[in-house]
Enzyme design. Structure first.
Site, PDB file in Angstrom:
ATOM      1  N   GLY A  57       2.574  -3.054   3.644  1.00 32.02           N
ATOM      2  CA  GLY A  57       3.621  -2.633   2.716  1.00 32.02           C
ATOM      3  C   GLY A  57       3.106  -2.051   1.414  1.00 32.02           C
ATOM      4  O   GLY A  57       3.895  -1.618   0.579  1.00 32.02           O
ATOM      5  N   HIS A  58       1.808  -1.995   1.233  1.00 37.65           N
ATOM      6  CA  HIS A  58       1.245  -1.540  -0.059  1.00 37.65           C
ATOM      7  C   HIS A  58       0.107  -0.567   0.174  1.00 37.65           C
ATOM      8  O   HIS A  58      -1.054  -0.927   0.015  1.00 37.65           O
ATOM      9  CB  HIS A  58       0.744  -2.749  -0.848  1.00 37.65           C
ATOM     10  CG  HIS A  58       0.531  -2.483  -2.314  1.00 37.65           C
ATOM     11  ND1 HIS A  58      -0.641  -1.992  -2.836  1.00 37.65           N
ATOM     12  CD2 HIS A  58       1.356  -2.654  -3.374  1.00 37.65           C
ATOM     13  CE1 HIS A  58      -0.539  -1.889  -4.148  1.00 37.65           C
ATOM     14  NE2 HIS A  58       0.661  -2.283  -4.499  1.00 37.65           N
ATOM     15  N   PHE A  59       0.259   0.557   0.498  1.00 42.02           N
ATOM     16  CA  PHE A  59       1.441   1.313   0.862  1.00 42.02           C
ATOM     17  C   PHE A  59       1.224   1.817   2.279  1.00 42.02           C
ATOM     18  O   PHE A  59       0.091   2.168   2.608  1.00 42.02           O
ATOM     19  CB  PHE A  59       1.645   2.479  -0.105  1.00 42.02           C
ATOM     20  CG  PHE A  59       1.863   2.004  -1.530  1.00 42.02           C
ATOM     21  CD1 PHE A  59       3.102   1.532  -1.932  1.00 42.02           C
ATOM     22  CD2 PHE A  59       0.836   2.017  -2.449  1.00 42.02           C
ATOM     23  CE1 PHE A  59       3.311   1.112  -3.248  1.00 42.02           C
ATOM     24  CE2 PHE A  59       1.035   1.581  -3.766  1.00 42.02           C
ATOM     25  CZ  PHE A  59       2.267   1.130  -4.166  1.00 42.02           C
ATOM     26  N   ILE A  64      -3.521   0.652  -0.558  1.00 44.45           N
ATOM     27  CA  ILE A  64      -4.237   0.347  -1.801  1.00 44.45           C
ATOM     28  C   ILE A  64      -4.186  -1.167  -1.999  1.00 44.45           C
ATOM     29  O   ILE A  64      -3.121  -1.778  -1.875  1.00 44.45           O
ATOM     30  CB  ILE A  64      -3.583   1.057  -3.009  1.00 44.45           C
ATOM     31  CG1 ILE A  64      -3.678   2.573  -2.848  1.00 44.45           C
ATOM     32  CG2 ILE A  64      -4.230   0.607  -4.319  1.00 44.45           C
ATOM     33  CD1 ILE A  64      -2.902   3.352  -3.894  1.00 44.45           C
TER      34      ILE A  64
END
Length: 154
Positions: A57-59, A64
């Site tokens: 989810g990041h990203f 990252i």
């Protein structure tokens, strides 16, 4: 002279790190400690891989490492210094403060995060550390973190 200095420094592989820290997957963020100098400094290693859960989810299209996890890796390296010098006796290290945090560039899968931690001061069971995270020698993040060591169960 450098060889003599290197010989006085300790290290900790993942098994030793797991004895020092209570964290476990997915929150154990230190793979090993390549250098630990008594209770004054340490260099921890975090090998950043795309398989880590936060990258979903990041990203999704540009993974990252979240800055808060870089700071947590700093705090864990500092905690290992405290725990290693406490010896046996069931103590926990609690992260207390973060000051002067700066993030200089993204950390991405494939990076080898090198975390340099230096103890600035200690008053009783309260510690203050200056931390720098580097990738290939370049500074990617820095912060000052505070920690407290207390007996387990308190």
């Amino acid at each position: 002279m450098a060889d003599e200095t290197k010989a006085t420094l300790g290290t900790a592989d993942i098994l030793e790190v797991m004895k020092l820290l209570p964290h476990r997957y997915p929150f154990l963020l230190i793979d090993k400690i390549i250098e630990i100098d008594g209770d004054s400094s340490a260099i921890g290693i975090k090998n950043v891989t795309v398989n880590e859960p936060h990258f979903t989810g990041h990203f999704p299209d540009r993974p990252i490492m979240p800055g808060v996890l870089i700071v947590e890796a700093m705090a864990q390296t500092a905690g290992a210094i405290c725990a290693r010098n406490q010896g046996e006796g069931g103590h926990l290290v609690y992260f207390m403060t973060i000051d002067n945090a700066r993030f200089r560039r993204p950390v991405v899968p494939g990076d080898r995060l090198e975390i340099h931690v230096v103890k600035q001061r200690q008053r009783g069971n309260v510690f203050k550390f200056h931390c720098e995270a580097k990738v290939e020698g370049a500074l990617v993040a820095e912060a000052d973190v505070g920690a407290m060591m207390i007996p387990e169960g308190q």
